[in-house]
Design a protein around this motif. Structure first.
Motif, PDB file in Angstrom:
ATOM      1  N   SER A   1      -5.616  32.880 143.628  1.00  0.00           N
ATOM      2  CA  SER A   1      -4.191  32.495 143.650  1.00  0.00           C
ATOM      3  C   SER A   1      -3.979  31.094 143.067  1.00  0.00           C
ATOM      4  O   SER A   1      -3.301  30.255 143.648  1.00  0.00           O
ATOM      5  CB  SER A   1      -3.633  32.559 145.072  1.00  0.00           C
ATOM      6  N   ASP A   2      -4.626  30.834 141.945  1.00  0.00           N
ATOM      7  CA  ASP A   2      -4.546  29.548 141.231  1.00  0.00           C
ATOM      8  C   ASP A   2      -5.151  28.375 141.999  1.00  0.00           C
ATOM      9  O   ASP A   2      -4.928  27.223 141.643  1.00  0.00           O
ATOM     10  CB  ASP A   2      -3.100  29.209 140.831  1.00  0.00           C
ATOM     11  N   LEU A   3      -5.889  28.636 143.080  1.00  0.00           N
ATOM     12  CA  LEU A   3      -6.568  27.580 143.826  1.00  0.00           C
ATOM     13  C   LEU A   3      -8.059  27.637 143.526  1.00  0.00           C
ATOM     14  O   LEU A   3      -8.689  28.697 143.639  1.00  0.00           O
ATOM     15  CB  LEU A   3      -6.346  27.739 145.329  1.00  0.00           C
ATOM     16  N   LYS A   4      -8.607  26.491 143.155  1.00  0.00           N
ATOM     17  CA  LYS A   4     -10.042  26.402 142.869  1.00  0.00           C
ATOM     18  C   LYS A   4     -10.769  25.977 144.145  1.00  0.00           C
ATOM     19  O   LYS A   4     -10.321  25.070 144.846  1.00  0.00           O
ATOM     20  CB  LYS A   4     -10.276  25.375 141.758  1.00  0.00           C
TER      21      LYS A   4
ATOM     22  N   ASP B   1     -14.925  29.651 142.825  1.00  0.00           N
ATOM     23  CA  ASP B   1     -14.036  30.738 142.443  1.00  0.00           C
ATOM     24  C   ASP B   1     -12.620  30.189 142.319  1.00  0.00           C
ATOM     25  O   ASP B   1     -12.334  29.071 142.757  1.00  0.00           O
ATOM     26  CB  ASP B   1     -14.084  31.839 143.514  1.00  0.00           C
ATOM     27  N   VAL B   2     -11.723  30.958 141.727  1.00  0.00           N
ATOM     28  CA  VAL B   2     -10.297  30.640 141.669  1.00  0.00           C
ATOM     29  C   VAL B   2      -9.551  31.825 142.259  1.00  0.00           C
ATOM     30  O   VAL B   2      -9.691  32.955 141.797  1.00  0.00           O
ATOM     31  CB  VAL B   2      -9.829  30.372 140.214  1.00  0.00           C
TER      32      VAL B   2
END
Length: 184
Positions: A155-158, A152-153
């Motif tokens: 807050s722009d974190l993968k 998932d992504v």
């Protein structure tokens, strides 16, 4: 105990004379405390979240083991030898071992532990931002990943949703982009 929402089986050692155990279609990630079930003949753990098989070799009377539809990642060597000797190895699992998806490991291999890298990381009931919150985790708490879920992504974190167990034995989901490995 089929088709309940059971997440963890432990301390069945008081039921020493138990001969069969059916745990199909639950949410079990961890099975502990089966060591003393010396008379257990049948164990059905299909369609759960079990990622590690351990301590089966202690169940000498086990004649039937059914464990399909589990995301098994590791089998400890003694258990692997037991499964093969008893002819429990499914063709699906054999293929996953051959392809390297399932690892055969020695008993002394260290389990990697993780800790939240931020304060108040939410421990959730399922792998979804809209899922209910069990509680907020503190930075520095020790967690064991027991199942790696969907990517998932957030807050722009993968990252991946991971099912974890806390030091207190709580089981829930969090996002691994906010976890860091604990170095010894």
């Amino acid at each position: 105990l089929d088709f309940n929402v059971i997440q963890k089986i432990e301390n069945l050692n008081n039921n020493i004379s138990l001969r069969s155990l059916f745990l199909i279609g639950n949410e079990i990630c961890i099975i502990e405390g089966l060591d003393n079930l010396k008379e257990l003949n049948l164990l059905f753990i299909d369609d759960n979240y079990i990622s590690i098989i351990e301590n089966l070799y202690k169940m000498k009377c086990l004649k039937t083991l059914s464990y399909s539809k589990n995301p098994i990642e590791k089998i400890y060597r003694k258990d692997y030898d037991f499964i093969v000797k008893k002819d429990f190895l499914s063709s699906e699992l054999e293929s996953d071992i051959f392809d390297g998806k399932v690892k055969i490991v020695d008993e002394n291999e260290r389990i990697t532990l993780y800790s939240p890298s931020v304060n108040n990381l939410r421990l959730r009931k399922s792998d979804d931002l809209n899922s209910g919150i069990i509680r907020n985790l503190k930075k520095g708490e020790t967690l064991k990943i027991i199942f790696r879920g969907n990517e998932d992504v957030i807050s722009d974190l993968k990252g991946n949703w991971v099912k974890v167990e806390t030091e207190k034995g709580e089981i829930g989901w969090c996002f691994d982009a906010y976890l860091e490995e604990i170095k010894e």
